[in-house]
Design a protein around this motif. Structure first.
Motif, short mmCIF file in Angstrom:
data_model
loop_
_atom_site.label_atom_id
_atom_site.label_comp_id
_atom_site.label_asym_id
_atom_site.label_seq_id
_atom_site.Cartn_x
_atom_site.Cartn_y
_atom_site.Cartn_z
N CYS A 55 -126.02 21.19 23.59
CA CYS A 55 -125.40 20.25 22.97
C CYS A 55 -124.20 19.40 23.75
O CYS A 55 -123.38 20.00 24.01
CB CYS A 55 -124.95 20.75 21.52
SG CYS A 55 -125.98 21.77 20.87
N CYS A 60 -123.30 25.38 23.25
CA CYS A 60 -123.42 24.32 22.37
C CYS A 60 -122.18 23.60 21.80
O CYS A 60 -121.57 24.37 20.96
CB CYS A 60 -124.29 24.62 21.17
SG CYS A 60 -124.90 23.21 20.20
N GLU A 100 -123.47 23.65 14.85
CA GLU A 100 -124.79 24.52 15.39
C GLU A 100 -124.39 25.93 14.87
O GLU A 100 -123.32 26.27 14.38
CB GLU A 100 -124.60 24.52 16.91
CG GLU A 100 -123.51 25.28 17.39
CD GLU A 100 -123.74 26.99 17.74
OE1 GLU A 100 -124.76 27.35 17.59
OE2 GLU A 100 -122.83 27.46 18.09
#
Length: 306
Positions: free
Chosen positions: A228, A270, A242
């Protein structure tokens, strides 16, 4: 256990009156391009059953209240793409899209309530799937994306601030198989990326840009060193929340072909920013455990798996 084949979408496409496609309308079976192009236009509810290979070129208009459904395991659209412009209530299922000379599917200009389900996408000249220009209430589920660079674009440009409040998209149980970028790339939109399998995506997984709100939940990232990112290229950053994801590597990081990418980290994480939104406040859903996602998606996503 094989998941049930649903007759209605989960996620944002279930809102705003729901997405039923051509349900209740006439059923037409087509096996050549001229019959196909004639069947998919207009607003009359129609279920267009695709048999075999349809050879197209350019972007081909799809009208409202349509279901485009591949029959069996070998329905294909080759060479061209589908274009939804100011339309509503469209379902596209069980088709392999190959070698489009522009986008494979373009959703634009305030198109709403679209369900893209159990398809396989590969090798378009531009994007495999674009969702832009104030389009909204879209679900992208159980598809395979492969052999491509720019996979799913949500939000046309940094300057398209009118997209804020639109571009509500759910992306669940898809297989991003060694595609490079845009899984998705989001500007200004509101996106829930749920239970997808990311496999060897050399550039990045999910990108949130221009104050987009993105929730990344219960996905399995394998050999994706930037699962991400909250900023990409020259865009301002967006928000990402997340939870419940698995991020694993079993090989050294390769060298990316994208000059925008920094050197990969030893341990991928992420990236997060802001608070995004709560998908459960938008629609009901049950998330699969991330550890089950790889097997579920590789076994049951894509065309020919319904």
């Amino acid at each position: 256990m094989k998941p049930p084949i649903e007759d209605a979408p989960m996620g944002f496409a279930s809102l705003n009156g729901g997405t039923t496609g051509g349900k209740g309308g006439m059923v037409v079976t087509v096996s050549d391009s001229e019959a196909f192009k004639e069947a998919i236009v207009g607003n009359t509810p129609t279920i267009v059953q695709v048999q075999g290979t349809i050879n197209l070129s350019g972007m081909n208009d799809v009208g409202s209240n349509k279901t485009i459904l591949g029959l069996g395991t070998d329905a294909k659209i080759v060479g061209g793409g589908l274009y939804l412009y100011e339309e509503k209530n469209v379902i596209i299922r069980n088709i392999s899209f190959q070698d489009a000379d522009e986008d494979a599917i373009g959703i634009t200009e305030k198109t709403t309530n679209v369900w893209i389900d159990h398809n396989t996408f590969s090798n378009a000249a531009d994007g495999l799937l674009d969702i832009v220009r104030q389009s909204s209430f879209v679900t992208v589920s159980w598809n395979v994306f492969t052999n491509h660079h720019k996979t799913i674009l949500i939000g046309h440009s940094d300057a398209a601030s009118a997209d804020a409040g639109h571009l509500k998209v759910t992306i669940h149980h898809n297989w991003f198989d060694a595609t490079l970028t845009r899984h998705p790339s989001v500007r200004h939109g509101t996106v829930h990326a749920l239970n997808n399998f990311y496999n060897s995506n050399l550039s990045y997984g999910v990108a949130s840009r221009m104050e987009a709100d993105v929730v990344v939940e219960g996905n399995y990232f394998l050999n994706t060193w930037f699962p991400c990112v909250t900023q990409y290229a020259d865009s301002d950053p967006g928000d990402i929340v997340e939870y419940g994801n698995i991020i694993e590597t079993n090989m050294p990081p390769p060298v990316s072909r994208d000059p925008n990418d920094p050197p990969p980290p030893e341990v991928p994480v992420c990236a997060t920013r802001g608070t995004a939104f709560d998908p459960a406040a938008q629609y009901p859903y049950t998330a699969d455990k991330a550890e089950n996602v790889q097997a579920l998606v590789t076994n049951y996503a894509g065309a020919g798996k319904m």
